[in-house]
Design an enzyme around this catalytic site. Structure first.
Site, mmCIF file in Angstrom:
data_model
loop_
_atom_site.group_PDB
_atom_site.id
_atom_site.type_symbol
_atom_site.label_atom_id
_atom_site.label_comp_id
_atom_site.label_asym_id
_atom_site.label_seq_id
_atom_site.Cartn_x
_atom_site.Cartn_y
_atom_site.Cartn_z
ATOM 1 N N GLU A 109 10.352 1.753 10.185
ATOM 2 C CA GLU A 109 11.189 2.791 9.733
ATOM 3 C C GLU A 109 10.569 4.105 10.025
ATOM 4 O O GLU A 109 9.817 4.372 8.961
ATOM 5 C CB GLU A 109 11.919 2.450 8.385
ATOM 6 C CG GLU A 109 13.072 2.866 8.069
ATOM 7 C CD GLU A 109 13.405 4.218 7.921
ATOM 8 O OE1 GLU A 109 13.364 5.221 8.762
ATOM 9 O OE2 GLU A 109 13.051 4.931 6.877
ATOM 10 N N LYS A 163 0.833 -1.125 -0.115
ATOM 11 C CA LYS A 163 -0.045 -0.024 -0.028
ATOM 12 C C LYS A 163 0.786 1.363 -0.081
ATOM 13 O O LYS A 163 1.514 1.687 0.960
ATOM 14 C CB LYS A 163 -0.776 0.045 1.333
ATOM 15 C CG LYS A 163 -2.033 1.071 1.014
ATOM 16 C CD LYS A 163 -2.709 1.499 2.344
ATOM 17 C CE LYS A 163 -1.908 2.587 2.991
ATOM 18 N NZ LYS A 163 -1.961 3.954 2.129
ATOM 19 N N GLU A 178 10.087 16.109 15.207
ATOM 20 C CA GLU A 178 10.436 15.952 13.696
ATOM 21 C C GLU A 178 9.392 16.845 13.106
ATOM 22 O O GLU A 178 8.229 16.668 12.902
ATOM 23 C CB GLU A 178 10.193 14.773 13.165
ATOM 24 C CG GLU A 178 10.681 14.395 11.818
ATOM 25 C CD GLU A 178 10.236 13.074 10.982
ATOM 26 O OE1 GLU A 178 9.331 12.603 11.354
ATOM 27 O OE2 GLU A 178 11.144 12.595 10.698
ATOM 28 N N CYS A 215 13.456 11.476 6.088
ATOM 29 C CA CYS A 215 13.746 11.079 7.624
ATOM 30 C C CYS A 215 15.185 11.348 7.935
ATOM 31 O O CYS A 215 15.748 11.405 9.048
ATOM 32 C CB CYS A 215 13.205 9.792 7.753
ATOM 33 S SG CYS A 215 14.049 8.454 6.704
HETATM 34 O O1 TXE Z 1 2.392 9.626 7.782
HETATM 35 P P1 TXE Z 1 1.933 8.066 8.097
HETATM 36 P P2 TXE Z 1 1.868 11.122 7.694
HETATM 37 C C1 TXE Z 1 6.519 11.740 9.357
HETATM 38 C C2 TXE Z 1 6.930 13.182 9.352
HETATM 39 C C3 TXE Z 1 5.382 13.461 9.101
HETATM 40 C C4 TXE Z 1 4.568 12.222 9.976
HETATM 41 C C5 TXE Z 1 3.170 12.236 9.551
HETATM 42 O O2 TXE Z 1 7.181 13.780 10.336
HETATM 43 O O3 TXE Z 1 5.043 14.871 9.349
HETATM 44 O O4 TXE Z 1 5.191 11.382 9.865
HETATM 45 O O5 TXE Z 1 3.091 11.901 8.086
HETATM 46 C C6 TXE Z 1 0.086 4.504 6.314
HETATM 47 N N1 TXE Z 1 -2.786 1.614 9.412
HETATM 48 N N2 TXE Z 1 6.914 10.971 8.437
HETATM 49 O O6 TXE Z 1 0.873 11.152 8.596
HETATM 50 O O7 TXE Z 1 0.511 8.281 8.490
HETATM 51 C C7 TXE Z 1 -0.412 5.863 5.356
HETATM 52 O O8 TXE Z 1 -1.586 5.494 4.468
HETATM 53 C C8 TXE Z 1 -1.855 1.065 8.342
HETATM 54 C C9 TXE Z 1 8.413 10.253 8.392
HETATM 55 O O9 TXE Z 1 1.340 11.466 6.269
HETATM 56 O O10 TXE Z 1 2.858 7.559 8.748
HETATM 57 C C10 TXE Z 1 0.878 5.518 4.415
HETATM 58 O O11 TXE Z 1 0.874 4.738 3.610
HETATM 59 N N3 TXE Z 1 -1.352 2.266 7.696
HETATM 60 C C11 TXE Z 1 8.374 9.154 7.505
HETATM 61 C C12 TXE Z 1 2.070 5.275 5.499
HETATM 62 O O12 TXE Z 1 1.064 4.822 6.552
HETATM 63 C C13 TXE Z 1 -1.559 3.478 7.924
HETATM 64 C C14 TXE Z 1 7.758 9.502 5.944
HETATM 65 C C15 TXE Z 1 2.771 6.494 6.141
HETATM 66 O O13 TXE Z 1 1.871 7.432 6.599
HETATM 67 C C16 TXE Z 1 -2.262 3.742 9.088
HETATM 68 C C17 TXE Z 1 6.457 9.912 6.075
HETATM 69 C C18 TXE Z 1 -2.912 2.632 9.816
HETATM 70 N N4 TXE Z 1 -3.863 3.083 10.791
HETATM 71 C C19 TXE Z 1 6.044 10.931 7.324
HETATM 72 N N5 TXE Z 1 -2.254 5.171 9.068
HETATM 73 C C20 TXE Z 1 9.898 8.514 7.297
HETATM 74 N N6 TXE Z 1 10.192 7.832 8.078
HETATM 75 O O14 TXE Z 1 10.485 8.782 6.155
HETATM 76 C C21 TXE Z 1 -1.527 5.672 8.367
HETATM 77 N N7 TXE Z 1 -1.032 4.608 7.394
#
Ligand code: TXE
Length: 487
Positions: free
Chosen positions: A254, A179, A389, A288
């Site tokens: 990660e 996904k 972050e 990140c």
């Molecule tokens: O990411 P999410 P968000 C950090 C960054 C950002 C914060 C929030 O600080 O501001 O995270 O970002 C899926 N069950 N990073 O909210 O929610 C979602 O659909 C299963 C760091 O946009 O973590 C997407 O595919 N999956 C990071 C994925 O999780 C779920 C990169 C990541 O989204 C879910 C991005 C659930 N309940 C943001 N809820 C890095 N480590 O590089 C969401 N998702």
């Protein structure tokens, strides 16, 4: 269905593009100008169920395919990504707001090399054997595929991180339900068609589109999905761990980072300065691994500060499709507002904005989500700007006087992903590398990757490691077989 030219992003299940069963849709917004790029399938557990059935049917044959067969198909997928580089780069840039030049020269090529790398790595993957000397027995380890596995990836480096998970999972003989983020769905969807062209059997890779709490959650909960590899925010990662733990799935996380970028007076000054521009602002700071806390040795602090501001204010903030754009758009309106909120809440006793700190206006694209690259001087490492972050084009700057204080500050944060150290003193690089709590240390460079190395973080930055053989180990179950023999 050619997803490259379509304004409707569908699921890819059992080798075919299909509508979501519930007929639920999301809108895909171009963050560079606020217009709609079309609609995206917003899948439910019914679609995940359909994908799991397809994957489970494909599993026996795929896990019994020879390593050469898998390797040839994965390598072909990598070739096809290269052949379709331009259309993938355009879709990536439109979905995410990242400069097209970055998508074209770094991220899409890297997605291809993920497949090429694991196409080779699987042919070199071997397991251990242990002779029980004196007991007339030999043990050896089988590394068997897990079965059907789930890969969930974020929006910041969409195809690059999507393929970073999928390629090793497939190479190891698993079938995958993947996904992508609902904010950046199109390159993932396009990958499905390329897998068909490469001869990947139907059902081996299934791509489910839609919101995290809906489509992603269904992946976490499905009993037949044996492992979850997740990259995303720390708060979501915590939720993922909570849902998955009682189901005893294998889990790799990660998550976020708040990485120190440490600059000593004896460094190669020009290289440190130039690279700091990249480690601060690449991809609008939405990586990140960005070095978002810059610590500079006091003796060169004022000079470095002046030079960093001068270079930063020269960066071109513009529409991502312009070749000269250094800073494109933030990924979404929500994320744009989240990053801006940090500026509104600055406590002047803690911090002062040296440059940026506000939205950027890009003529003709007033509905886009642009932010000026921002440097903030902070008084202490405890302030919110140094602890959370932000994930935008925002870095903080602080002087340090000695190694001891520096190590305390570097570690005094809940994250532990990476660190960058600029110095010519070899002893110091070793002292600091051993003491800084993180998974990756770069000395006199940043984000130089060798795909064989373990990648991941400590503390709230995650659990487990990806990359090279670590990824193949994650996506396989080790089984020890003990054979006794007679003299
Ligand atoms: O990411 P999410 P968000 C950090 C960054 C950002 C914060 C929030 O600080 O501001 O995270 O970002 C899926 N069950 N990073 O909210 O929610 C979602 O659909 C299963 C760091 O946009 O973590 C997407 O595919 N999956 C990071 C994925 O999780 C779920 C990169 C990541 O989204 C879910 C991005 C659930 N309940 C943001 N809820 C890095 N480590 O590089 C969401 N998702």
């Amino acid at each position: 269905m050619n997803q490259a030219n379509s304004t409707t992003t569908l699921n890819f299940i059992n080798g075919q593009y299909c509508d979501p069963i519930s007929d639920g849709w999301l809108e895909n917004i171009n963050p560079a100008d606020g217009t709609s790029l079309g609609k995206i399938a917003n899948s439910t557990e019914q679609d995940v169920e359909r994908a799991v059935i397809a994957a489970a049917n494909a599993q026996p044959q795929w896990s019994e395919s020879t390593l050469e067969q898998r390797s040839r198909i994965l390598s072909k997928i990598g070739d096809l990504i290269e052949e379709n580089l331009e259309s993938l780069a355009i879709a990536e840039s439109e979905d995410s707001g990242k400069p097209i030049s970055r998508a074209r020269t770094i991220e899409i090529p890297r997605a291809a090399s993920n497949f090429h790398f694991f196409a080779n790595a699987i042919t070199q993957f071997s397991s251990e054997s242990h002779e029980s000397v004196g007991q007339n027995a030999i043990n050896f380890t089988l590394r068997q595929p897990l079965g059907v596995v789930g890969c969930i990836s974020p929006w910041n480096l969409p195809l690059y991180l999507f393929t970073w998970k999928i390629a090793p999972a497939l190479a190891a003989g698993n079938c995958v339900i993947a996904k992508p983020s609902e904010l950046t769905p199109r390159t993932a969807a396009m990958l499905g068609g390329l897998c068909n062209l490469a001869g990947l059997p139907a059902g081996v890779l299934n791509i489910i589109q839609g919101e995290g709490p809906r489509a992603g959650q269904a992946l976490l909960e499905h009993e037949k999905i044996k492992a979850i590899s997740f990259t995303g925010g720390t708060a979501t990662g915590e939720h993922v761990a909570r849902v998955v733990a009682p189901k005893f799935k294998k889990l790799s996380l990660e998550l976020g980072g708040k990485n120190p970028n440490i600059i000593f007076a004896d460094c190669n000054y020009e290289r440190a300065l130039e690279t700091t521009i990249h480690s601060s602002f690449a991809n609008q700071g939405q990586i990140c691994l960005c070095g978002s806390r810059i610590f500079v040795e006091s003796s060169i602090y004022e000079k470095f500060k002046t030079d960093l501001i001068a270079r930063t204010t020269q960066l071109t903030v513009s529409h991502p499709a312009n070749e000269e754009t250094a800073i494109g758009a933030m990924v979404s309106g929500d994320h744009y507002r989240k990053v801006l909120s940090y500026f509104d809440e600055i406590d002047p006793t803690d911090a002062s904005i040296l440059c940026g700190g506000k939205p950027a206006t890009v003529e003709g694209y007033e509905q886009g989500f642009y932010i000026e690259p921002t440097i903030i001087e902070v008084q202490n490492n405890q302030c919110r700007l140094n602890q959370e972050e932000i994930f935008g084009p925002v870095v903080t700057l602080m002087p340090f006087d000695n190694e001891e204080d520096l190590i305390t500050m570097a570690n005094d944060v809940k994250y532990g992903l990476s660190a960058t150290i600029w110095t010519k003193d070899l002893d110091r690089t070793m002292r600091l590398s051993k003491k800084i709590e993180c998974g990756v240390v770069w000395i006199n460079t940043w984000l130089m990757r060798d795909l064989r190395t373990p990648f991941g973080g400590m503390k709230n930055s995650g659990v487990g490691r990806e990359g090279g053989l670590e990824a193949l180990r994650f996506f396989t179950e080790p089984k020890n077989i003990c054979i006794a023999f007679e003299d």
